[in-house]
Design a protein around this motif. Structure first.
Motif, short mmCIF file in Angstrom:
data_model
loop_
_atom_site.label_atom_id
_atom_site.label_comp_id
_atom_site.label_asym_id
_atom_site.label_seq_id
_atom_site.Cartn_x
_atom_site.Cartn_y
_atom_site.Cartn_z
N HIS A 133 0.78 -1.15 -0.14
CA HIS A 133 -0.09 -0.02 0.14
C HIS A 133 0.97 1.28 -0.01
O HIS A 133 1.35 1.40 1.13
CB HIS A 133 -0.88 0.06 1.22
N LEU A 134 0.99 1.82 -1.13
CA LEU A 134 1.84 3.04 -1.22
C LEU A 134 1.14 4.21 -1.77
O LEU A 134 -0.05 4.26 -2.53
CB LEU A 134 3.02 2.76 -2.37
N GLU A 135 1.59 5.21 -1.39
CA GLU A 135 0.67 6.70 -1.65
C GLU A 135 0.85 7.06 -2.80
O GLU A 135 -0.02 7.32 -3.60
CB GLU A 135 1.25 7.70 -0.53
N LEU A 136 2.10 6.87 -3.76
CA LEU A 136 2.41 7.14 -4.93
C LEU A 136 2.60 5.93 -5.78
O LEU A 136 3.51 5.12 -5.50
CB LEU A 136 3.58 7.97 -5.09
N GLU A 137 2.12 5.77 -6.96
CA GLU A 137 2.37 4.57 -7.68
C GLU A 137 3.78 4.58 -8.24
O GLU A 137 4.36 3.71 -8.75
CB GLU A 137 1.27 4.44 -8.86
N SER A 138 4.27 5.95 -8.39
CA SER A 138 5.79 6.20 -8.86
C SER A 138 6.72 5.24 -8.06
O SER A 138 7.66 5.23 -8.36
CB SER A 138 6.15 7.67 -8.96
N ASP A 139 6.37 5.32 -6.76
CA ASP A 139 7.25 4.67 -5.83
C ASP A 139 7.07 2.92 -6.12
O ASP A 139 7.98 2.47 -5.82
CB ASP A 139 6.73 4.80 -4.25
N ARG A 140 6.04 2.69 -6.68
CA ARG A 140 5.66 1.09 -7.01
C ARG A 140 6.85 1.00 -8.22
O ARG A 140 7.47 0.07 -8.18
CB ARG A 140 4.51 0.73 -7.34
N ALA A 141 6.69 1.78 -9.24
CA ALA A 141 7.51 1.79 -10.28
C ALA A 141 9.13 1.77 -9.96
O ALA A 141 9.88 1.31 -10.58
CB ALA A 141 7.21 2.92 -11.25
N LEU A 142 9.28 2.74 -8.84
CA LEU A 142 10.76 2.80 -8.58
C LEU A 142 11.14 1.66 -7.96
O LEU A 142 12.51 0.95 -8.24
CB LEU A 142 10.65 4.03 -7.58
N LEU A 143 10.53 0.79 -7.10
CA LEU A 143 10.81 -0.27 -6.41
C LEU A 143 11.09 -1.52 -7.49
O LEU A 143 12.14 -2.07 -7.48
CB LEU A 143 9.86 -0.66 -5.49
N LEU A 144 9.97 -1.58 -8.45
CA LEU A 144 10.28 -2.62 -9.34
C LEU A 144 11.50 -2.62 -10.41
O LEU A 144 12.16 -3.19 -10.52
CB LEU A 144 9.12 -2.61 -10.31
N VAL A 145 11.64 -1.16 -11.02
CA VAL A 145 13.08 -0.76 -11.32
C VAL A 145 14.34 -1.03 -10.79
O VAL A 145 15.12 -1.61 -11.20
CB VAL A 145 13.04 0.53 -12.03
N MET A 146 14.20 -0.55 -9.37
CA MET A 146 15.49 -0.84 -8.58
C MET A 146 15.85 -2.18 -8.55
O MET A 146 16.94 -2.72 -8.63
CB MET A 146 14.97 -0.22 -7.25
N LEU A 147 14.70 -3.17 -8.40
CA LEU A 147 14.72 -4.51 -8.12
C LEU A 147 15.66 -5.05 -9.46
O LEU A 147 16.68 -5.89 -9.19
CB LEU A 147 13.58 -5.30 -8.01
N PHE A 148 14.95 -4.72 -10.57
CA PHE A 148 15.54 -5.07 -11.72
C PHE A 148 16.97 -4.56 -11.98
O PHE A 148 17.81 -5.42 -12.43
CB PHE A 148 14.36 -4.34 -13.04
N VAL A 149 17.24 -3.44 -11.86
CA VAL A 149 18.69 -2.89 -11.89
C VAL A 149 19.67 -3.63 -11.20
O VAL A 149 20.77 -3.92 -11.41
CB VAL A 149 18.73 -1.72 -11.65
N ILE A 150 19.25 -3.69 -9.80
CA ILE A 150 20.22 -4.30 -8.98
C ILE A 150 20.61 -5.79 -9.26
O ILE A 150 21.64 -6.19 -9.24
CB ILE A 150 19.90 -4.26 -7.20
N VAL A 151 19.51 -6.66 -9.48
CA VAL A 151 19.86 -7.85 -10.00
C VAL A 151 20.76 -8.02 -11.41
O VAL A 151 21.43 -8.82 -11.62
CB VAL A 151 18.58 -8.59 -10.11
N GLY A 152 20.30 -6.99 -12.09
CA GLY A 152 20.78 -7.01 -13.45
C GLY A 152 22.59 -6.36 -13.14
O GLY A 152 23.41 -7.02 -13.92
N CYS A 153 22.80 -5.92 -12.31
CA CYS A 153 24.20 -5.49 -11.89
C CYS A 153 25.02 -6.49 -11.18
O CYS A 153 26.04 -6.83 -11.27
CB CYS A 153 24.32 -4.16 -11.19
N LEU A 154 24.25 -6.96 -9.99
CA LEU A 154 24.71 -8.15 -9.12
C LEU A 154 24.66 -9.50 -9.41
O LEU A 154 25.17 -10.45 -8.86
CB LEU A 154 24.68 -7.62 -7.71
#
Length: 321
Positions: A133-154
């Protein structure tokens, strides 16, 4: 053909989905001041051969975590560019969410599996992020992209999950352990002050095709068909879908679907366990009128109309009725 690595999947996706060149992605992700072989990483990134061989197609575990800049900061920059590339605003944000919880997540999981890395935690945390439950859907987008990027890097889903959980706790006042949405215990008394909103997005050959269709909270609900009636309708369907194929509506906090005597039938594939639920058989098969009882739709289910029309059910946001 060489096996895709998490890194190559990440760079290819960011270029194809967001129009971000490999060099630009690497510049954002890496600490350019770090020196390798007498040259800074910034200089190394400008070398196309080095960029391709040592960064874009890096083997899992070959790049030390200390080479990278702050992942949350980098993810914010990348997410902003992705949303802007998809048209900006809520529509762009919704496309980013749909892509990184869907097609991009599948590609990353496939790359992890191909490189003998357990992909199950990745899929689990995607579902967790979608349930927050997030106030902003942009935060959900950020978390999904962050997951994708960190796994892509590490190439390490568990390290990515730890980083995301720490960020969610410190910046968003939430946690991946928080029970919300479909995972939360249902309240004793029904409340209409805050209800889950659902949307549908077409699935074609396993990929998302925007736009995302928000389902109506009006009592009449939403009609889906090739020639649907009513103020709230969806006609983004293939030729074998009936004029008015199904109705979806919200009742007592639940989203329900019912077949409207369609010719070619309706099914729901559970997002939880992939089980198939026949809502109504095709009339040509059953030789009887296609009638159905209401069936509850949940986040991540797949709604199948006729032989080829597929919609992914998506949780959009929490708002007032």
């Amino acid at each position: 053909m060489a096996t895709d690595t998490p890194s190559s999947v990440m760079y290819t996706d960011l270029r194809q989905f967001g129009g971000i060149a490999h060099r630009d992605t690497a510049t954002v992700l890496f600490d350019g001041s770090v020196s390798i072989g007498g040259k800074t990483l910034s200089a190394r990134i400008d070398d196309r051969t080095f960029l391709s061989r040592e960064i874009v197609h890096a083997k899992p575990g070959s790049l030390h975590p200390e080479l990278f800049s702050d992942f949350p900061v980098a993810a914010k920059k990348i997410t902003s560019r992705l949303i802007a590339a998809r048209g900006g605003g809520q529509a762009g944000c919704s496309e980013v969410i749909a892509h990184y919880r869907g097609a991009a997540a599948t590609c990353m999981c496939d790359a992890l599996t191909s490189n003998d890395i357990d992909a199950i935690p990745y899929g689990n945390v995607v579902r967790k992020i979608m349930s927050l439950h997030l106030e902003l859907e942009s935060d959900r987008a950020l978390l999904l992209v962050m997951l994708f990027v960190i796994v892509g890097c590490l190439a390490d889903p568990r390290a990515a999950i730890d980083a995301i959980d720490a960020f969610a706790a410190s910046e968003l006042a939430t946690s991946l352990d928080t029970l919300v949405g479909d995972e939360a215990p249902r309240p004793q008394a029904a409340s209409t002050a805050h209800e889950t909103r659902l949307g549908l997005v077409r699935l074609i050959n396993g990929a998302f095709r925007p736009p995302i269709h928000e389902l109506s909270c009006d009592p009449a609900g939403t009609i889906i068909g090739c020639l649907p009636n009513g103020s709230h309708s969806i006609a983004d369907v293939d030729a074998d879908v009936s004029r008015q194929h199904v109705r979806i509506w919200r009742e007592d906090g639940r989203w329900l679907v019912a077949d409207l005597n369609s010719t070619n039938g309706t099914r729901v594939i559970s997002g939880a366990d992939k089980s198939v639920h026949i809502i109504a058989n095709a009339q040509a098969e059953s030789r009887e009128p296609s009638t159905s009882k209401p069936f509850e739709l949940r986040n991540s289910d797949i709604l199948c109309l006729g032989s080829t029309t597929r919609f992914l059910v998506m949780k959009l946001s929490v708002g007032r009725s």
